[in-house]
Design an enzyme around this catalytic site. Structure first.
Site, PDB file in Angstrom:
ATOM      1  N   LYS A 179       0.839  -1.205   0.000  1.00  0.00           N
ATOM      2  CA  LYS A 179       0.000   0.000   0.000  1.00  0.00           C
ATOM      3  C   LYS A 179       0.878   1.261   0.000  1.00  0.00           C
ATOM      4  O   LYS A 179       2.101   1.177   0.190  1.00  0.00           O
ATOM      5  CB  LYS A 179      -0.913  -0.033   1.230  1.00  0.00           C
ATOM      6  CG  LYS A 179      -1.923  -1.194   1.220  1.00  0.00           C
ATOM      7  CD  LYS A 179      -2.759  -1.151   2.479  1.00  0.00           C
ATOM      8  CE  LYS A 179      -3.752  -2.293   2.543  1.00  0.00           C
ATOM      9  NZ  LYS A 179      -4.581  -2.207   3.771  1.00  0.00           N
TER      10      LYS A 179
ATOM     11  N   TYR B 286     -12.668  -2.745  -2.659  1.00  0.00           N
ATOM     12  CA  TYR B 286     -13.152  -2.651  -1.279  1.00  0.00           C
ATOM     13  C   TYR B 286     -14.677  -2.560  -1.206  1.00  0.00           C
ATOM     14  O   TYR B 286     -15.223  -1.921  -0.307  1.00  0.00           O
ATOM     15  CB  TYR B 286     -12.512  -1.448  -0.581  1.00  0.00           C
ATOM     16  CG  TYR B 286     -11.079  -1.685  -0.139  1.00  0.00           C
ATOM     17  CD1 TYR B 286     -10.720  -2.843   0.558  1.00  0.00           C
ATOM     18  CD2 TYR B 286     -10.077  -0.741  -0.375  1.00  0.00           C
ATOM     19  CE1 TYR B 286      -9.411  -3.061   0.980  1.00  0.00           C
ATOM     20  CE2 TYR B 286      -8.762  -0.949   0.051  1.00  0.00           C
ATOM     21  CZ  TYR B 286      -8.443  -2.109   0.735  1.00  0.00           C
ATOM     22  OH  TYR B 286      -7.149  -2.317   1.162  1.00  0.00           O
TER      23      TYR B 286
ATOM     24  N   THR C 145      -5.519  -7.723  10.608  1.00  0.00           N
ATOM     25  CA  THR C 145      -5.847  -6.422  10.016  1.00  0.00           C
ATOM     26  C   THR C 145      -5.362  -5.277  10.897  1.00  0.00           C
ATOM     27  O   THR C 145      -4.757  -4.316  10.409  1.00  0.00           O
ATOM     28  CB  THR C 145      -7.372  -6.312   9.805  1.00  0.00           C
ATOM     29  OG1 THR C 145      -7.795  -7.382   8.961  1.00  0.00           O
ATOM     30  CG2 THR C 145      -7.751  -4.975   9.201  1.00  0.00           C
TER      31      THR C 145
ATOM     32  N   ARG D 123       2.727  -6.986   9.130  1.00  0.00           N
ATOM     33  CA  ARG D 123       2.096  -5.915   9.911  1.00  0.00           C
ATOM     34  C   ARG D 123       2.652  -5.858  11.330  1.00  0.00           C
ATOM     35  O   ARG D 123       2.806  -4.778  11.900  1.00  0.00           O
ATOM     36  CB  ARG D 123       0.577  -6.113   9.917  1.00  0.00           C
ATOM     37  CG  ARG D 123      -0.053  -5.774   8.559  1.00  0.00           C
ATOM     38  CD  ARG D 123      -1.467  -6.287   8.441  1.00  0.00           C
ATOM     39  NE  ARG D 123      -2.126  -5.820   7.223  1.00  0.00           N
ATOM     40  CZ  ARG D 123      -3.279  -6.293   6.794  1.00  0.00           C
ATOM     41  NH1 ARG D 123      -3.916  -7.239   7.462  1.00  0.00           N
ATOM     42  NH2 ARG D 123      -3.813  -5.822   5.669  1.00  0.00           N
TER      43      ARG D 123
ATOM     44  N   ASN E  14      -1.561  -0.109   7.495  1.00  0.00           N
ATOM     45  CA  ASN E  14      -1.051  -1.452   7.773  1.00  0.00           C
ATOM     46  C   ASN E  14      -0.242  -2.075   6.637  1.00  0.00           C
ATOM     47  O   ASN E  14      -0.113  -3.293   6.526  1.00  0.00           O
ATOM     48  CB  ASN E  14      -2.179  -2.369   8.279  1.00  0.00           C
ATOM     49  CG  ASN E  14      -3.295  -2.534   7.258  1.00  0.00           C
ATOM     50  OD1 ASN E  14      -3.169  -2.091   6.110  1.00  0.00           O
ATOM     51  ND2 ASN E  14      -4.375  -3.162   7.655  1.00  0.00           N
TER      52      ASN E  14
ATOM     53  N   HIS F  40      -1.669  -5.397   1.539  1.00  0.00           N
ATOM     54  CA  HIS F  40      -2.952  -6.068   1.324  1.00  0.00           C
ATOM     55  C   HIS F  40      -2.700  -7.514   0.926  1.00  0.00           C
ATOM     56  O   HIS F  40      -1.764  -7.797   0.187  1.00  0.00           O
ATOM     57  CB  HIS F  40      -3.750  -5.382   0.202  1.00  0.00           C
ATOM     58  CG  HIS F  40      -4.940  -6.201  -0.226  1.00  0.00           C
ATOM     59  ND1 HIS F  40      -6.137  -6.186   0.459  1.00  0.00           N
ATOM     60  CD2 HIS F  40      -5.089  -7.112  -1.230  1.00  0.00           C
ATOM     61  CE1 HIS F  40      -6.981  -7.032  -0.115  1.00  0.00           C
ATOM     62  NE2 HIS F  40      -6.367  -7.612  -1.142  1.00  0.00           N
TER      63      HIS F  40
ATOM     64  N   GLU G 295     -10.004 -10.357  -7.143  1.00  0.00           N
ATOM     65  CA  GLU G 295      -9.052  -9.242  -7.063  1.00  0.00           C
ATOM     66  C   GLU G 295      -7.989  -9.319  -8.158  1.00  0.00           C
ATOM     67  O   GLU G 295      -7.590  -8.289  -8.713  1.00  0.00           O
ATOM     68  CB  GLU G 295      -8.398  -9.230  -5.675  1.00  0.00           C
ATOM     69  CG  GLU G 295      -9.376  -8.828  -4.575  1.00  0.00           C
ATOM     70  CD  GLU G 295      -8.834  -9.041  -3.166  1.00  0.00           C
ATOM     71  OE1 GLU G 295      -7.651  -9.439  -3.026  1.00  0.00           O
ATOM     72  OE2 GLU G 295      -9.581  -8.813  -2.201  1.00  0.00           O
TER      73      GLU G 295
END
Ligand code: DAT
Ligand code: MG
Length: 177
Positions: free
Chosen positions: A11, A77, A119, A130, A140, A143, A154
């Site tokens: 991310k 999302y 998460t 993470r 975080n 993904h 996805e």
């Protein structure tokens, strides 16, 4: 089975913090095979720009950057659309480049969720991405698809078929049956 695939993305916070290499290294050393990778910045649609300006009034979003991928994140999302953090999630995910990857290997969907950690980094075990690199749920770092069906959806969303390579890794027979 050995041909299972999942979508992993670094991310914008992970890219900014120069963590791309360390994240790739973890998947390589585990024995997974990289079959697709690209860097891109998701652009902001006019509607999202409006939502974001409501969510963070100090930010001016350049609406002229509207591009083909404007719908990508809202599809990615889609399950989170009703959540209170959704506008700021979109804002953050469009704030800079992301690196999206497809990794292949035995049980890769579930194993990469374990490697990525929970998460919320507050609960993430040390040794997970993470748990080693983040402190806050909204930053975080990475993904990972959460199911086989999610991974399929996805991967199709982020990649064209011809962007994914079928190639033989020389150590494949030593890594899985
Ligand atoms: P994951 O990324 O572990 O699959 P998710 O699909 O439930 O988690 O949510 C997607 C992302 O949304 C998550 O990585 C960070 C953000 N998010 C989830 N819950 C949040 C919360 N309570 N507050 C802020 N951001 C949140
Ligand atoms: Mg998820």
């Amino acid at each position: 089975h050995a041909r299972e695939r999942t979508l992993i993305a670094v991310k914008p916070d992970g890219v900014q913090r120069r963590l791309i290499g360390q994240i790739i290294q973890r998947f390589e050393q585990r024995g997974f095979k990289l079959v697709g990778m690209k860097m891109l910045q998701v652009s902001v649609s006019e509607m999202n720009a409006f939502t974001m300006s409501v969510c963070n009034s100090s930010v001016t979003v350049d609406v002229s950057v509207v591009k083909v991928s404007e719908d990508l994140l809202s599809q990615h999302y889609s399950e989170l659309r009703a959540k209170p953090f959704y506008p700021s999630l979109l804002y953050y995910m469009t704030s800079g480049p992301v690196v999206v990857m497809v990794w292949e290997g035995h049980n890769v969907v579930q194993t990469s969720r374990t490697m990525v950690g929970t998460t919320n980094p507050t609960e993430a075990q040390p040794g997970t991405v993470r748990g080693d690199f983040s402190t806050h749920v909204s930053r975080n770092v990475v993904h990972a698809s959460d199911s086989l069906e999610g991974a399929k959806r996805e991967i199709q969303l982020w990649f064209q078929g011809q962007e994914l390579l079928n190639w033989d890794c020389c150590d494949q027979k030593s890594i899985s049956e």
